[in-house]
Design an enzyme around this catalytic site. Structure first.
Site, PDB file in Angstrom:
ATOM      1  N   GLY A  37      43.151  31.907  53.220  1.00 48.23           N
ATOM      2  CA  GLY A  37      44.548  31.610  52.945  1.00 48.23           C
ATOM      3  C   GLY A  37      44.691  30.965  51.576  1.00 48.23           C
ATOM      4  CB  CYS A  38      47.133  28.535  50.265  1.00 42.26           C
ATOM      5  SG  CYS A  38      47.456  27.534  48.789  1.00 42.26           S
TER       6      CYS A  38
END
Length: 206
Positions: A37-38
């Site tokens: 993810g981020c």
């Protein structure tokens, strides 16, 4: 939280055979590359672990050379937001980093993590050696067999090719921007859960 703890316990219980390799001579430092993810959040989590000396945010797995953050955010470059983790294998093993990886995010979400949507936020393990590939595939198989998650894991396992370091303002982002809204409402809660699971492996616990 229940799934996170179960995941950690399962992998701790099944990784003892692989950890026996730690008795063999190893290079002083090694590298692991994960996408979860981020990268702001992933970087903040892995920086907490004893034995991790550096975490670099960047882009990998795509087709465009020297991509910018703006380009990667379109989802058209094929790159994932990833972190390159430099660690001391005599202190923390690759098995333990895999444990942390699967606890750090939801590996059943395809091309997203929460409200972050797109192929750039996919779950992926970019292996640096055949041994890393074998271990990654083993853990995915075991987690699926034990039905630790309500859905099958969609984590991509791919060879590490080129890692592009992200722009300077992405590095150590959480620690430098804790008052920012995304940090307060997204990263901080995930980081606190992560630290509870790995409380005995944190730098601050030593």
């Amino acid at each position: 939280m229940k799934n996170l703890i179960l995941t950690a316990l399962l992998i701790f219980g099944t990784s003892f055979l692989a950890k026996s390799a730690s008795y063999m001579p190893q290079a002083k430092m090694d590298t692991a590359t994960f996408a979860a993810g981020c990268f702001w959040c992933t970087e903040a989590q892995f920086l907490q672990l004893e034995g991790v000396s550096k975490v670099v945010s960047g882009y990998t797995g795509g087709t465009v050379k020297n991509p910018t953050y703006k380009q990667v955010c379109t989802g058209n470059t094929g790159h994932a937001e990833a972190v390159s983790i430099i660690y001391d294998p005599s202190v923390i093993s690759y098995d333990e980093l895999l444990e942390a990886f699967f606890v750090s995010h939801d590996p059943t979400q395809l091309n997203r993590q929460g409200n972050d949507i797109g192929t750039q936020y996919r779950s992926a393990i970019f292996y640096h050696s055949p041994a890393q590939k074998e271990k990654a595939e083993y853990y995915i198989k075991k987690l699926n067999e034990e039905n630790i998650y309500p859905k099958k894991i969609v984590t991509q396992v791919a060879p590490m090719k080129v890692f592009y370091v992200a722009e300077d303002y992405h590095q150590n982002y959480y620690n430098l921007n804790k008052e920012q809204g995304y940090c307060q409402f997204v990263i901080t809660p995930k980081l606190e859960k992560f630290k509870k699971v790995f409380k005995d492996k944190l730098k601050e616990s030593k």
